[in-house]
Design an enzyme around this catalytic site. Sequence first.
Site, PDB file in Angstrom:
ATOM      1  N   MET A 156       0.807  -1.226   0.000  1.00  0.00           N
ATOM      2  CA  MET A 156       0.000   0.000   0.000  1.00  0.00           C
ATOM      3  C   MET A 156       0.841   1.278   0.000  1.00  0.00           C
ATOM      4  O   MET A 156       0.419   2.314   0.514  1.00  0.00           O
ATOM      5  CB  MET A 156      -0.971  -0.010   1.176  1.00  0.00           C
ATOM      6  CG  MET A 156      -1.961  -1.172   1.138  1.00  0.00           C
ATOM      7  SD  MET A 156      -2.920  -1.321  -0.396  1.00  0.00           S
ATOM      8  CE  MET A 156      -4.142  -0.040  -0.132  1.00  0.00           C
ATOM      9  N   HIS A 191      -4.468  -4.607  -8.607  1.00  0.00           N
ATOM     10  CA  HIS A 191      -5.326  -3.529  -8.103  1.00  0.00           C
ATOM     11  C   HIS A 191      -6.779  -4.003  -8.079  1.00  0.00           C
ATOM     12  O   HIS A 191      -7.243  -4.610  -9.054  1.00  0.00           O
ATOM     13  CB  HIS A 191      -5.182  -2.299  -9.011  1.00  0.00           C
ATOM     14  CG  HIS A 191      -6.026  -1.151  -8.574  1.00  0.00           C
ATOM     15  ND1 HIS A 191      -5.691  -0.355  -7.492  1.00  0.00           N
ATOM     16  CD2 HIS A 191      -7.213  -0.691  -9.036  1.00  0.00           C
ATOM     17  CE1 HIS A 191      -6.637   0.557  -7.320  1.00  0.00           C
ATOM     18  NE2 HIS A 191      -7.574   0.372  -8.238  1.00  0.00           N
TER      19      HIS A 191
END
Length: 218
Positions: A105, A124
């Site tokens: 992240m 993603h």
Amino acid sequence: MASAPPPDHAPGVKRLVVLVSGTGSNLQALLDTIEEQGPERYGARVVAVGADREGITGLERARAAGIPTFVCRVKDHPDRAAWDLALAGATAAHAPDLVVSAGFMKIVGKEFLDRFGGRFVNTHPALLPSFPGAHGVRDALAYGAKVTGCTVHFVDYGVDTGPIIAQGVVEIREDDSPEGEAALHARIKDVERALLVEVVGRLARHGYRIEGRKVLVP
Ligand code: GAR
């Protein structure tokens, strides 16, 4: 300078470094498949797992599998550029052929991309170019999209803008409430894990070319 592969490195078996920040279920899917098929048949093996924080399940999974880990925390560095340089160095020490961001992240910087651009794969949880960024699942729900899914792509200098390798579609149901982000994300991850495992194996076994926005896998 990247170190040489260890002597047990079978020719043709590509070296993967996987970067994680959380649960690591995508990492686990890679590990399970490589264990089941064997690295030669799959075409790759995970040589190290890196993280931007301690205390996450992703690291536990790696350690349980006997895979070397490294942690590179932003707060341990004077600035973001220094962190990026350190992350690039820690990754390069494992001489990867491909780097996989599986729920990592953090946005990496120029140093990392100069070194690993064109061989840095991200997954993603949305159908790019829609809903890039840290809240792909929530944003698709809030927008009222009817379908969403996951995108496996090469990372470039933008945020979730790199050439797309493969996508998987997941329907957003009438009963998916705005609060139902976790349930939708779980359905996306079911598709995503299989897609990531399939894509990374294909890239490793067959090689690939990136021509503009197109990724060509022979
Ligand atoms: C995955 O759904 C991945 O697409 C997402 O985090 C999840 C990690 O799951 N990544 C992003 O949102 C990056 N912007 P996991 O830790 O169980 O593999």
